[in-house]
Design a protein around this motif. Sequence first.
Motif, PDB file in Angstrom:
ATOM      1  N   ARG A 397       0.840  -1.206   0.000  1.00 14.73           N
ATOM      2  CA  ARG A 397       0.000   0.000   0.000  1.00 14.73           C
ATOM      3  C   ARG A 397       0.878   1.260   0.000  1.00 14.73           C
ATOM      4  NH1 ARG A 397      -3.456   1.474   5.234  1.00 14.73           N
ATOM      5  NH2 ARG A 397      -1.335   1.490   6.008  1.00 14.73           N
ATOM      6  N   LEU A 409      -7.013   1.119  -0.092  1.00 12.08           N
ATOM      7  CA  LEU A 409      -7.704   0.787   1.157  1.00 12.08           C
ATOM      8  C   LEU A 409      -7.379  -0.665   1.490  1.00 12.08           C
ATOM      9  CD1 LEU A 409      -9.906   1.446   3.357  1.00 12.08           C
ATOM     10  CD2 LEU A 409     -11.512   0.299   1.854  1.00 12.08           C
ATOM     11  N   GLU A 412     -10.008  -5.666   5.719  1.00 14.32           N
ATOM     12  CA  GLU A 412      -9.866  -6.964   6.383  1.00 14.32           C
ATOM     13  C   GLU A 412     -11.136  -7.783   6.221  1.00 14.32           C
ATOM     14  OE1 GLU A 412      -8.150  -7.572  10.135  1.00 14.32           O
ATOM     15  OE2 GLU A 412      -6.916  -5.768  10.035  1.00 14.32           O
ATOM     16  N   ALA A 413     -10.971  -8.964   5.642  1.00 14.98           N
ATOM     17  CA  ALA A 413     -12.138  -9.827   5.425  1.00 14.98           C
ATOM     18  C   ALA A 413     -11.656 -11.272   5.284  1.00 14.98           C
ATOM     19  CB  ALA A 413     -12.904  -9.373   4.187  1.00 14.98           C
ATOM     20  N   ALA A 420     -16.191 -14.182   9.638  1.00 13.74           N
ATOM     21  CA  ALA A 420     -14.961 -13.421   9.898  1.00 13.74           C
ATOM     22  C   ALA A 420     -15.014 -12.035   9.253  1.00 13.74           C
ATOM     23  CB  ALA A 420     -13.761 -14.195   9.359  1.00 13.74           C
ATOM     24  N   GLU A 424     -21.152  -4.321   7.986  1.00 12.81           N
ATOM     25  CA  GLU A 424     -21.423  -2.907   8.257  1.00 12.81           C
ATOM     26  C   GLU A 424     -20.113  -2.117   8.333  1.00 12.81           C
ATOM     27  OE1 GLU A 424     -24.476  -1.619   8.265  1.00 12.81           O
ATOM     28  OE2 GLU A 424     -23.579   0.357   8.570  1.00 12.81           O
ATOM     29  N   GLN A 425     -19.148  -2.667   9.078  1.00  9.63           N
ATOM     30  CA  GLN A 425     -17.866  -1.967   9.205  1.00  9.63           C
ATOM     31  C   GLN A 425     -17.126  -1.939   7.873  1.00  9.63           C
ATOM     32  OE1 GLN A 425     -15.508  -3.286  12.523  1.00  9.63           O
ATOM     33  NE2 GLN A 425     -16.803  -2.167  13.918  1.00  9.63           N
ATOM     34  N   ASN A 427     -18.437  -2.002   4.844  1.00  6.02           N
ATOM     35  CA  ASN A 427     -19.084  -1.032   3.955  1.00  6.02           C
ATOM     36  C   ASN A 427     -18.700   0.396   4.316  1.00  6.02           C
ATOM     37  OD1 ASN A 427     -20.295  -3.090   2.607  1.00  6.02           O
ATOM     38  ND2 ASN A 427     -22.351  -2.749   3.406  1.00  6.02           N
ATOM     39  N   THR A 428     -18.623   0.679   5.628  1.00  6.93           N
ATOM     40  CA  THR A 428     -18.246   2.030   6.066  1.00  6.93           C
ATOM     41  C   THR A 428     -16.851   2.381   5.559  1.00  6.93           C
ATOM     42  OG1 THR A 428     -19.643   1.926   7.999  1.00  6.93           O
ATOM     43  CG2 THR A 428     -17.845   3.495   8.094  1.00  6.93           C
ATOM     44  N   ARG A 429     -15.938   1.418   5.644  1.00  5.49           N
ATOM     45  CA  ARG A 429     -14.575   1.678   5.171  1.00  5.49           C
ATOM     46  C   ARG A 429     -14.546   1.934   3.663  1.00  5.49           C
ATOM     47  NH1 ARG A 429     -14.510  -0.605   9.615  1.00  5.49           N
ATOM     48  NH2 ARG A 429     -12.754  -0.919  11.019  1.00  5.49           N
ATOM     49  N   GLN A 431     -16.983   2.922   1.786  1.00 11.25           N
ATOM     50  CA  GLN A 431     -17.667   4.180   1.497  1.00 11.25           C
ATOM     51  C   GLN A 431     -16.762   5.383   1.803  1.00 11.25           C
ATOM     52  OE1 GLN A 431     -21.448   3.648   3.143  1.00 11.25           O
ATOM     53  NE2 GLN A 431     -22.436   5.118   1.801  1.00 11.25           N
ATOM     54  N   ALA A 432     -16.082   5.313   2.947  1.00  9.81           N
ATOM     55  CA  ALA A 432     -15.174   6.417   3.311  1.00  9.81           C
ATOM     56  C   ALA A 432     -14.053   6.529   2.285  1.00  9.81           C
ATOM     57  CB  ALA A 432     -14.591   6.182   4.698  1.00  9.81           C
ATOM     58  N   PHE A 433     -13.578   5.394   1.828  1.00 13.20           N
ATOM     59  CA  PHE A 433     -12.517   5.391   0.804  1.00 13.20           C
ATOM     60  C   PHE A 433     -13.028   6.064  -0.473  1.00 13.20           C
ATOM     61  CE2 PHE A 433     -10.234   2.958  -2.611  1.00 13.20           C
ATOM     62  CZ  PHE A 433      -8.972   3.492  -2.370  1.00 13.20           C
ATOM     63  N   GLU A 435     -15.476   8.207  -0.696  1.00 12.27           N
ATOM     64  CA  GLU A 435     -15.711   9.644  -0.436  1.00 12.27           C
ATOM     65  C   GLU A 435     -14.414  10.440  -0.551  1.00 12.27           C
ATOM     66  OE1 GLU A 435     -19.458   8.944   2.646  1.00 12.27           O
ATOM     67  OE2 GLU A 435     -17.524   9.568   3.419  1.00 12.27           O
ATOM     68  N   SER A 436     -13.293   9.796  -0.293  1.00 11.58           N
ATOM     69  CA  SER A 436     -12.028  10.538  -0.349  1.00 11.58           C
ATOM     70  C   SER A 436     -11.614  10.870  -1.785  1.00 11.58           C
ATOM     71  CB  SER A 436     -10.921   9.758   0.365  1.00 11.58           C
ATOM     72  OG  SER A 436     -10.520   8.645  -0.398  1.00 11.58           O
TER      73      SER A 436
END
Lengths: 438, 253
Positions: A397, A409, A412-413, A420, A424-425, A427-429, A431-433, A435-436
């Motif tokens: 990265r 980005l 972790e998955a 595992a 929700e978390q 998707n938030t990551r 989405q934030a990525f 948005e940047s």
Amino acid sequence: MIPRRVQYELIKHVGGPLLMELQGLSKRLRPRRGPRPDSPFGPPLESIGKLKDLMTRHYLEGRYADGAVPVAWVTSGFPVELLRTLGFHSVYPENHAALCGVQRLTPEYSAAAERLGYSRSLCSYARTDIGAVLLDKTPAGRLPRPDLLACCTNICQTVLYWYRCLADHLKVPLVLIDTPFVYGDSAAHHQQYVADQLEELLSTAERISGRRVEPEKLLEVARLSYEGTLLWGECLAESTHRPAPWTGFDGFFHIAPIVTLRGSTECNAYYRHLLDELRYRVKRGIGGIKEERYRLLWDNLPIWFNVREMSTLLAESRFNIVVTTYTNAWAEAGKRMDPTDPINSAARSYTHVILNEDLDRRLDLMSRLARDYQVDGALLHSDRSCKPYSIGQVDLRDKLAERAGIKSLLLEADHNDPRAYSTEQGNTRIQAFMESFV
Amino acid sequence: MSGVTLGVDAGSTTWKGVVLDGAGEILDSVVVASEPLVEQQTRVELAKLREATCAPRETPVGATGYGRKRVGADRAITEITCHARGAFHLTAKAGVLVDMGGQDSKVIRIGADGTVADFSMNDKCAAGTGRFLEVLLGRLKVGWDQVPGLVDSAESSVSVSSTCTVFAESEVISLMAEGEPVPGILKGLHLSLASRVAALAGILPDDIEVFMSGGVALGSAMVNALAKELGRPVTVLAEPQLVGALGAALSVR
């Protein structure tokens, strides 16, 4: 009682094609439901129907294969061309596990393996596959019992222990092709070491199948494999166009023939058809998503159980994954293949797969793909189940940002186990990525 | 009332709302405990805010937090972007923002133009969040307001090594059973939490400023622990709990 071989040939040449015809007819008679008007995706690929037919026939033939033809269960990076020459029907536990993953069967299958003591830290493909064997369950109807387990360590070391467990459980022989990890280019002695094992494999496979290798046939399979690899690469390369005519998520599914039917005429016929369709879409500006504003690179295996949700989340924000290191791996091999020299060609190309090369090579590859496919950013899937693919991603990265100006980005998955991953978390990551960029 | 906007941060622990005027000043705000029915809570709280500030019904609403998609806002964006926007609005500076909320801890690198240059978050686990402290304070029977005094009074800190909230709780029970004084355990917990968040931040350049937002920033003990771990001062933003909601209100201007 119809002999097993006759049943197999009947299914292969009559039953399978007839079933596909009937399914095709019923599809044509049913009123077609197009995509929702508000769908963020472009028109679906027509080829998907042919892909389903091809894979359904493969699994259908598999049901009748044991007792009729020799059967091998093989890892995705195994030089299957040598086995195909001897008429083996090959089953790919990884591909089968992915099929289970998409259908969210991993928690059930894996639980059976976990009850026997297999750790949850073990690869979820391995747990899914071992669980499927223990439960004798599969969404594919029935998997043929193997006569041979064939494992190559070019993708990870886990496969060796996984296949040893299968060998113990199923009481069948296991052959191992050990590929030394390479830094930069492999040396002549690395290739010789692998080529010697391939010669040994041929004699073992001859003994198990009761057949002799015909050099002409081996050359033919090697040629088909080479051609198929190039065709797959051409399909992927169509996404260098803007908009990309399909998405990386489509690629995850269309990879199935090059993994499981590599070296066969059916595989190549399918990719010719797909390539024609992709070229048609490029010519007419039809994209995999309706509005492609940002282009991304994906690293590592897909998150099989979350493909639909994630692809929609990205497409709705006009992001398309246009290239993945995972699907590209099967195209990359073509560069080192020489179909006129099958054994040495296999030794070379199967040693130089992405997971058997050092991080500098991976960085070079990712930088090249980022440039060729003009990507704006990268999603690096840190896959709990695939350690060899995930290790080094933090450095990758940073280096991608430094060298290619690519923002990434790290997500972790797990490729198969929904337990595992927190959607929700995640998707938030994502989405934030996204948005940047805006 | 031209240019007035509303910002909602429907978080996992608290619901925050702000009314922002056209000049970028907060006219009114509210912080209440989150209720399970976020749509209903948002309706009630926004009505109160509108009434108190005479903001018309059509005032644009920006939303963030875990409930952002369910509150019928004009725009829903993530906490990461909102905290960065809110922080940049308050500081007009590039820097690193540490947001410690109820369920997430985030380290956000804010560029010179106020955009998110990079971010990292705790994954899959609540260790490293406000919830971690909340659970363990409950076990120690210590209120939030008592924390700074107790931590300051600690003669030494007791190491709490578990990286999981549940395991840390049992570790704390053992420490209490062994007779360790509460202030030392409390200090140890703060340092443990701060070290986890500092690990998210990675290696920071010497000249970069660190800011802090989120409910946990209200307690000076955590701010001091974080400053110690990062080896530099940490500036708590004005009304740190409202930074996300402020960013949400800015997003619909």
